[in-house]
Structures are given as structure tokens and as C-alpha cells.
Design a protein around this motif. Structure first.
Motif, short mmCIF file in Angstrom:
data_model
loop_
_atom_site.label_atom_id
_atom_site.label_comp_id
_atom_site.label_asym_id
_atom_site.label_seq_id
_atom_site.Cartn_x
_atom_site.Cartn_y
_atom_site.Cartn_z
N VAL A 89 4.90 11.86 4.37
CA VAL A 89 4.34 13.20 4.11
C VAL A 89 4.84 14.03 5.17
CG1 VAL A 89 1.76 14.10 4.50
CG2 VAL A 89 2.04 11.89 3.37
N ASN A 117 -7.85 9.76 4.42
CA ASN A 117 -8.33 8.50 4.49
C ASN A 117 -8.02 7.85 5.95
OD1 ASN A 117 -9.50 6.01 3.91
ND2 ASN A 117 -8.30 5.55 2.16
N SER A 139 3.14 10.13 -4.03
CA SER A 139 2.14 10.96 -3.72
C SER A 139 2.08 11.42 -2.38
CB SER A 139 0.50 10.34 -3.81
OG SER A 139 0.41 9.16 -2.99
N ALA A 140 2.77 10.68 -1.46
CA ALA A 140 3.13 11.01 -0.22
C ALA A 140 4.01 12.24 0.00
CB ALA A 140 3.60 9.89 0.63
N ASN A 166 0.72 -1.14 0.14
CA ASN A 166 -0.18 -0.19 -0.14
C ASN A 166 0.81 1.24 -0.12
OD1 ASN A 166 -2.61 -1.58 -0.08
ND2 ASN A 166 -2.14 -1.65 2.50
N LEU A 177 -8.11 9.20 -5.15
CA LEU A 177 -8.66 8.73 -4.40
C LEU A 177 -10.25 9.39 -4.28
CD1 LEU A 177 -8.54 7.64 -1.27
CD2 LEU A 177 -8.26 9.98 -0.39
N ALA A 215 -9.31 19.88 -0.78
CA ALA A 215 -9.70 18.65 -0.87
C ALA A 215 -10.63 18.41 -2.06
CB ALA A 215 -10.23 17.96 0.53
N ALA A 216 -11.83 19.47 -2.05
CA ALA A 216 -12.77 19.52 -2.93
C ALA A 216 -12.38 19.54 -4.44
CB ALA A 216 -13.91 20.59 -2.71
N ILE A 217 -11.20 20.37 -4.44
CA ILE A 217 -10.49 20.57 -5.80
C ILE A 217 -10.00 19.57 -6.50
CG2 ILE A 217 -8.72 21.89 -7.07
CD1 ILE A 217 -9.20 24.36 -5.26
N TYR A 218 -9.20 18.54 -5.37
CA TYR A 218 -8.68 17.35 -5.89
C TYR A 218 -9.70 16.14 -6.29
CZ TYR A 218 -6.64 12.72 -4.79
OH TYR A 218 -6.59 11.39 -5.04
N ARG A 219 -10.91 16.24 -5.61
CA ARG A 219 -11.93 15.33 -5.99
C ARG A 219 -12.40 15.74 -7.18
NH1 ARG A 219 -16.97 13.17 -2.74
NH2 ARG A 219 -17.03 11.06 -3.36
N ALA A 238 -12.88 7.77 -2.61
CA ALA A 238 -13.84 7.30 -1.46
C ALA A 238 -12.82 6.90 -0.39
CB ALA A 238 -14.56 6.04 -1.83
N ILE A 239 -13.31 7.48 0.91
CA ILE A 239 -12.69 7.08 2.10
C ILE A 239 -13.15 5.93 3.06
CG2 ILE A 239 -11.41 9.47 2.25
CD1 ILE A 239 -13.38 10.04 4.41
N GLN A 240 -12.11 5.28 3.58
CA GLN A 240 -12.74 4.06 4.45
C GLN A 240 -12.76 4.32 6.10
OE1 GLN A 240 -9.93 2.65 2.43
NE2 GLN A 240 -11.03 3.02 0.63
N VAL A 271 -15.44 16.63 2.70
CA VAL A 271 -15.67 16.53 1.04
C VAL A 271 -16.11 15.17 0.66
CG1 VAL A 271 -14.24 16.69 -1.21
CG2 VAL A 271 -13.91 18.46 0.67
N THR A 322 2.62 4.38 -0.96
CA THR A 322 2.84 5.38 -2.14
C THR A 322 3.53 6.43 -1.90
OG1 THR A 322 0.65 6.23 -0.81
CG2 THR A 322 0.10 4.70 -2.63
N GLY A 336 -3.06 19.01 -0.12
CA GLY A 336 -1.94 18.09 0.24
C GLY A 336 -2.37 16.89 0.91
N GLY A 361 2.20 15.37 -1.79
CA GLY A 361 1.06 15.86 -0.77
C GLY A 361 1.79 16.58 0.22
#
Lengths: 142, 136
Positions: B47, B26, A8-9, A3, A72, A62-66, A74-76, B112, A5, B18, A12
Motif C-alpha cells: 500500500v 481495519n 487490493s493493497a 492474509n 470489507l 470509505a462510505a462509498i466503498y461500503r 466489518a473491522i476488528q 464509517v 492481499t 484507497g 488502494g
């Protein structure tokens, strides 16, 4: 480590660091989320507008990203509502008492090489790791 | 005044972006880091390292100036030493973080994704923050 990443880590994290630098350089403020929220509570001490603007930005980023279709979508939440509610209470109380959260101590404080922040990060990563270990591997037998 | 509000908005946007790019919004991703006995995911460490690294360099440049661009002075916490409040607060914070897989920044940004859990968490987090502030 399937898992993991790393790209992206790093990307971000760099964006968050940049956000912290922008805030300090322009407004002289530390990008500690719990501190920013605390200023909006009844015990807070004014300066409401910039705090609200930061939080609007936080959600907006976060909304712009989505909206742009980032990977990503959906979140769990695997834990019970009880754990989420209790977790929120402890996170809020702990951040209030300890003077910071993952952003305030973990990013801004570490960037200032603050001994207080480095200690706080060591302590909260340790107790968080122990908590997860107990829940996932000790109490419910993994 | 409005310039400062706009600066805070831009800073928040970068922070929120970020958090989403790094997937720290998540809880499953965060718990993957905290669970060292499971299929460990070191992403969260990278991160924090990248964020603190960029901030370390940027803060040095910024703090070498006499004051911020849009405000009369820097508002920085004083280094007051390590006390019981800091250690107990951080310990409780970590337990809550491990229980829910959320902390203040990601909890906000996670709104979001439209799950009610984010709201439950933020509600009790605000209460906890308020209680701690009243004690201080």
C-alpha cells in the motif's frame, strides 16, 4: 502469508497516491492527515474549509466503498479500550512532535524523497513492530 | 476558494476510498503487517509503496509547474534535517500505532464502520496533537 492481499493493497495505495497528487496539483497542499487535523485544533492557523472538506471526503470515500458492497464490511479491534485510548494519545502527540503521520511522512514525504520523512518512516515502523512483538509474543506469551 | 474546497473533497474521497479498498481501515490488517513474528501479512508495505510511487511520479509532474492550479503557491515543508523531535515523535507515533493498530487517516475513515473505538482513538489523538502543538 494467507492474509496477504497484494492486488487490493496496490489498487488502494494507488488511489491514495492519486489523492495526494490531486491535492498538491490543485491546492498546493500536502495530504498529511495529522497536519490537516492539527490545522482545525485551537492551535491551528485557519484555512478551515478545505481541511474539513478533505476529512469529509476521507470518511465519504470509505462510505462509498461500503455502500457499493466492497469485500470489507466489518473491522476488528482486538485490543482493550485502554490500549486504544493510550494509542490515540501517543499517535497524536508523536505526529505533532515529529511533524507527520503515515500519510504525511509515509506517502507524501517519501514521494518527495525527503530524508526527514524516510527516517521517520523507518523509526515508526520499527517501534510499532517492537510494540506489537512485546504485546503479542513477549508480555503475554503469544 | 470553493474550487479549492471541492478539490480537497475529491482528494479526500480518493484517499478514503484507497484506505477502504486496501483494508488499512481495519486495525487487524495493520497489526498483521506489524506482527512479523505472527502469520505475517506484507500488504501494508505494498500500500505504502504504491501510494508513494504514484505520488512520486505525480508530484514530479505537478512541481515542474510554477504554481498549483487553484492556489498562488505550493505549501511544502522545508527539509530541515533530522533532529531529536523528529526521531522521538516518530518513535512515540509508532508505539501508539502498534498499540491501537490505527493511525490518523484510517482512524477517520474507520468511522464509517460505526465502532465506538474509532471515536475514542480520534478523541485522544486530537488531544495528543494539540498538546504537541502547544509545546512547539
Amino acid at each position: 502469508m494467507e492474509n496477504f492481499t497484494p492486488l487490493s493493497a496496490l489498487a488502494g495505495g494507488a488511489l491514495m497516491g492519486l489523492g495526494a497528487v490531486v491535492l498538491l496539483g490543485l491546492t498546493g497542499r500536502i495530504a498529511g492527515i495529522s497536519g490537516i487535523i492539527a490545522g482545525l485544533l485551537p492551535t491551528g492557523r485557519g484555512e478551515v474549509l478545505w481541511r474539513l472538506a478533505f476529512l469529509v471526503g476521507l470518511v465519504g470515500g470509505a462510505a462509498i466503498y461500503r455502500t457499493l458492497g466492497g469485500p470489507l464490511q466489518a473491522i476488528q479491534f482486538s485490543m482493550s479500550t485502554f490500549m486504544i485510548v493510550l494509542g490515540g494519545l501517543l499517535v497524536g502527540f508523536g505526529a505533532g512532535l515529529g511533524g507527520g503521520c503515515t500519510a504525511g511522512h509515509g506517502v507524501c514525504g517519501v514521494a518527495r524523497v525527503s530524508k526527514r520523512s524516510l527516517s521517520a518512516v523507518a523509526v515508526f515502523i520499527l517501534t510499532a513492530g517492537l510494540t506489537v512483538f512485546l504485546i503479542r509474543h513477549a508480555l503475554w506469551g503469544g | 476558494m470553493m474550487a479549492r474546497v471541492a478539490a480537497a473533497l475529491v482528494s479526500g474521497l480518493l484517499f478514503g476510498l484507497g484506505l477502504a479498498v486496501s483494508q488499512m481501515v481495519n486495525p487487524a490488517k495493520v497489526l498483521g503487517f506489524l506482527d512479523i513474528a505472527g502469520p505475517w501479512d506484507p500488504s501494508l508495505a505494498l500500500v505504502l509503496a504504491a501510494a508513494a510511487g504514484v505520488a512520486l511520479i505525480g508530484y514530479r509532474a505537478v512541481l515542474s509547474r510554477p504554481k498549483p492550479a487553484l492556489a498562488p503557491a505550493f505549501s511544502l515543508a522545508q527539509e530541515t534535517g533530522i533532529d531529536a523531535k523528529l526521531v522521538i515523535g516518530a518513535a512515540l507515533f509508532g508505539i501508539g500505532w502498534g498499540l491501537a493498530g490505527l493511525d490518523p487517516g484510517p482512524a477517520f475513515a474507520s468511522l464509517v464502520f460505526g465502532q465506538s473505538e474509532s471515536l475514542f482513538f480520534l478523541g485522544t489523538m486530537g488531544l495528543g496533537l494539540h498538546l504537541a502543538r502547544r509545546m512547539n
